[in-house]
Design a protein around this motif. Sequence first.
Motif, mmCIF file in Angstrom:
data_model
loop_
_atom_site.group_PDB
_atom_site.id
_atom_site.type_symbol
_atom_site.label_atom_id
_atom_site.label_comp_id
_atom_site.label_asym_id
_atom_site.label_seq_id
_atom_site.Cartn_x
_atom_site.Cartn_y
_atom_site.Cartn_z
ATOM 1 N N TYR A 172 0.827 -1.207 0.000
ATOM 2 C CA TYR A 172 0.000 0.000 0.000
ATOM 3 C C TYR A 172 0.858 1.252 0.000
ATOM 4 O O TYR A 172 0.677 2.149 -0.838
ATOM 5 C CB TYR A 172 -0.929 -0.016 1.217
ATOM 6 N N TYR A 173 1.783 1.338 0.928
ATOM 7 C CA TYR A 173 2.579 2.567 1.048
ATOM 8 C C TYR A 173 3.619 2.685 -0.065
ATOM 9 O O TYR A 173 3.998 3.798 -0.443
ATOM 10 C CB TYR A 173 3.214 2.644 2.435
ATOM 11 N N GLY A 174 4.054 1.549 -0.607
ATOM 12 C CA GLY A 174 4.940 1.607 -1.773
ATOM 13 C C GLY A 174 4.220 2.190 -2.973
ATOM 14 O O GLY A 174 4.793 2.971 -3.745
ATOM 15 N N PHE A 175 2.934 1.848 -3.130
ATOM 16 C CA PHE A 175 2.151 2.394 -4.233
ATOM 17 C C PHE A 175 1.807 3.861 -3.971
ATOM 18 O O PHE A 175 1.806 4.690 -4.891
ATOM 19 C CB PHE A 175 0.878 1.563 -4.396
ATOM 20 N N THR A 176 1.553 4.195 -2.724
ATOM 21 C CA THR A 176 1.239 5.581 -2.362
ATOM 22 C C THR A 176 2.400 6.514 -2.671
ATOM 23 O O THR A 176 2.197 7.691 -3.001
ATOM 24 C CB THR A 176 0.889 5.658 -0.865
ATOM 25 N N SER A 177 3.618 6.008 -2.599
ATOM 26 C CA SER A 177 4.802 6.843 -2.813
ATOM 27 C C SER A 177 4.831 7.492 -4.191
ATOM 28 O O SER A 177 5.480 8.530 -4.385
ATOM 29 C CB SER A 177 6.076 6.012 -2.622
ATOM 30 N N PHE A 178 4.136 6.905 -5.155
ATOM 31 C CA PHE A 178 4.120 7.507 -6.489
ATOM 32 C C PHE A 178 3.418 8.858 -6.493
ATOM 33 O O PHE A 178 3.629 9.666 -7.393
ATOM 34 C CB PHE A 178 3.421 6.565 -7.479
ATOM 35 N N PHE A 179 2.582 9.113 -5.495
ATOM 36 C CA PHE A 179 1.813 10.354 -5.474
ATOM 37 C C PHE A 179 2.248 11.306 -4.359
ATOM 38 O O PHE A 179 1.625 12.344 -4.163
ATOM 39 C CB PHE A 179 0.325 10.026 -5.308
ATOM 40 N N SER A 180 3.314 10.951 -3.655
ATOM 41 C CA SER A 180 3.713 11.747 -2.497
ATOM 42 C C SER A 180 4.340 13.085 -2.875
ATOM 43 O O SER A 180 4.467 13.964 -2.024
ATOM 44 C CB SER A 180 4.702 10.951 -1.633
ATOM 45 N N GLN A 181 4.728 13.261 -4.143
ATOM 46 C CA GLN A 181 5.409 14.493 -4.544
ATOM 47 C C GLN A 181 4.561 15.373 -5.455
ATOM 48 O O GLN A 181 5.067 16.275 -6.109
ATOM 49 C CB GLN A 181 6.740 14.139 -5.218
ATOM 50 N N VAL A 182 3.255 15.093 -5.497
ATOM 51 C CA VAL A 182 2.357 15.941 -6.285
ATOM 52 C C VAL A 182 2.217 17.295 -5.589
ATOM 53 O O VAL A 182 1.923 17.368 -4.394
ATOM 54 C CB VAL A 182 0.976 15.286 -6.443
ATOM 55 N N GLY A 183 2.455 18.361 -6.342
ATOM 56 C CA GLY A 183 2.360 19.703 -5.779
ATOM 57 C C GLY A 183 1.331 20.553 -6.502
ATOM 58 O O GLY A 183 0.958 20.264 -7.642
ATOM 59 N N PHE A 184 0.873 21.623 -5.853
ATOM 60 C CA PHE A 184 -0.126 22.519 -6.419
ATOM 61 C C PHE A 184 0.341 23.965 -6.246
ATOM 62 O O PHE A 184 0.865 24.337 -5.189
ATOM 63 C CB PHE A 184 -1.483 22.345 -5.733
ATOM 64 N N LYS A 185 0.135 24.770 -7.281
ATOM 65 C CA LYS A 185 0.419 26.203 -7.226
ATOM 66 C C LYS A 185 -0.791 26.968 -7.758
ATOM 67 O O LYS A 185 -1.474 26.505 -8.667
ATOM 68 C CB LYS A 185 1.652 26.542 -8.067
ATOM 69 N N GLN A 186 -1.010 28.140 -7.183
ATOM 70 C CA GLN A 186 -2.103 28.986 -7.641
ATOM 71 C C GLN A 186 -1.665 29.744 -8.894
ATOM 72 O O GLN A 186 -0.561 30.296 -8.963
ATOM 73 C CB GLN A 186 -2.477 29.984 -6.547
#
Length: 809
Positions: free
Chosen positions: A499-513
């Motif tokens: 689970y957490y290995g798969f979650t790591s693919f999305f851990s660096q998604v960032g958002f800017k206004q």
Amino acid sequence: MKYLCAMISATVALTSSAGWGESPVRLQVYPREIRLNGTLDCQSIVVQVTDETGLTRDVTEQSALRIESEEPVATLDKATDDFILKPKADGKAKLIAEFDGQEAIASIDVFDAQTTSAVSFRRDVMPIFMATGCNAGRCHGSARGQDGFHLSLFGYDAAGDHFRLTREISGRRINVARPEASLLLTKATGVASHTGGERFDRDSFSYHTILQWIEQGAKDDAESPHPVEISIYPPSATITGSGNIQRLVVEARYSDGTTRDVTDRSLYLSNNDNTAKVDSAGLVTTGKRGEAFVMARFDSLTEGVPIIVLSGDEEQPYSEPPAFNDIDRLVYQKLKKLRMSPTGICDDEQFLRRVTIDLTGLTPTREQYERFMANPSKNKRVELVDELLNSDSFVELWTMRFGELLQIRTSNQVSYKALLGFHNWVRNQIANGEAIDQLLADVLSSSGGTFDTPQTNFYQIEANTLQLTENVAQSYMGMRIGCARCHNHPFDRWTMDDYYGFTSFFSQVGFKQSPDPREFIVYDRGVGEITHFIPEREVVPQFLGSTDEVDHSVDRRKALAKWIVSDDNPAFARNIANIIWAHHFGRGIVDPVDDVRISNPPINEELLAFLAEQLVASDYDLRAAVRMICQSRTYQLSTRASQEVDGSIENFARAKIRRLRAESLLDSISQITETTDFFPRLPAGARATQIADGATSNYFLTTFGRAPRETVCACEVDVEPNLSQALQLINGDTVNQKIVEGAVVKHLLDSGKTPTQVVEHLYLLCYGRRPSGDELAKVLATVSVSNPRTDLEDVLWALLNSKEFLFNH
């Protein structure tokens, strides 16, 4: 396998094939390759025979078994109900089973026969807690444990369990000086008071294993080989009659390449006890006619075997009609095992209505009816499918379906402009014939502004990393992995590490206004790691269910997008194929479609594998997949059963009667009554299937189960009839107002149509068929000569409230 094995002769000869009705055509002994390692290693075996009709029978006890070797390397034990092989000396041998004149052979390889290995906490002791239920949620595996003693649920934290056993209460749970006095043993055997009662006795394998472990110092062995795969034998069974026995054997393969019999260390479950009930020793007892999937769980691994039980001599003979394509052949292959004949095909009128609703979301118009029924071509059904596949309505319907899959809706984070861009992007992809895999891969790998790159809205819709991970697994692979967020999945193979290995693919998604407050920019931050539920556990990106190396030269989401739609991940093609199939049959080959797990297997594995292969071969062409399904005889079957047998719908022996989806129902009513609907932010006359926003609805659509797209769960689309829906149709404003507003009956009468012609026309619009003579006579008897309009409008109201209109059949 038992702890103590009494030595007996190497040949066990028992009764022959008394009572076996058919001639055996195949005899198998399992496992076919047996490896024995160490003095305590044993191997259970099972012998199965298959007759010429496909029926199987456990003939382990009825077989003559012998070991052939130059030197005696193993012995065969029948001290209990199990047949056990035990090592004697290093070397190779053959195990030969004879039954009714046939032989089956398994190889035996014995090594380190005189070596006694120490009992391993992780390999030997931890599985006992699973098999005896000690670390289950109702016992010490609950959130707070039981009676002051807590084990990790299903054993996800072996190191923590070892600490709690050996050091949390020193000298009580484990007593190295007097191992037999350890609380762990006295509680489990009932010597000391135990809320959970007796879990095993003093003569059991479990007792002696734990006792030896304590005698050897009760050590942990974190570096010991761990199980990576289990196999359950025999791989399937088709048994006739109740009260018959089928024994199971479970074998584990470890990370160091060794194998081990874990039959007595496994936990057994059946998804249908009425058909096949399994006990703690892995003995399956047959019951009522039907299908069951019997599973064995060992460590974090679960596997299962399909069991078919037939009722006996009264089974009707199987009749196989001609197959239109390979889909039919694979469906027939399963039906033959069940002795279940498919029904006849539907007539042209039924096919026209069914396929038009399935491919466009609308009932057929009168013009479509007249054109199709007048077509003299033998291939007119094929031609009709091609015509509908090229319609705009087909595009709108599947845009809606992918909108549900991708959860397209407005929220506090997603503006309507961004949402509409995402919807239109999906629509254009489908309209242009874009490959499904490329469409979904583009969504996963997308970066940029939510206006300029509309697919980035996928990350705005669900910004929570853990929930996003679960959504991707469920939408893209049909897997619900949420259980593994806090513990290893109890009914599937997913661990917390997965689970957490798969979650790591999305851990660096960032958002800017962006300068426009309604728009955000999605990008990869390049930093940020996920925190494992278990402290100090390292988390690195890892593909779900795969050991493939992650390409670190690209950002994580691009690596994931490339892998998830690749041939290295068969789950993706199977999921999309299953979704397409379920749309046309009202149920998936795996059902629900987004609950793919070992404990919920496909009803027809070969069929699902074939559909996935064809989807890949066509480069994920949606229209090609739909065309192949609609051209099959299986799709064209009648809803009328040729024989009343449980499981006929589940196995696609006849068509399922399906209530129209909310959007299709409203659009069809509007089409029939020639009325216009008004939805927020859409032009007048837009159809319900064209609504872009999952948050947009009305009372009618909500009542009939339109998906709000708050989750990716397929259960959001509700097609089950209920009382509220009946009241809405009978007393609600929608049907009544549309009949009056559209004035269809008035226009027909004003054009010179007689009441008879009007009734025929209404039947064609609602049912896709002409009324029978009896129906026409009864209806016309209710129509007055002086005021036919009112009476005929009542007829239209009755038709729109009827089951025949509300259901696709």
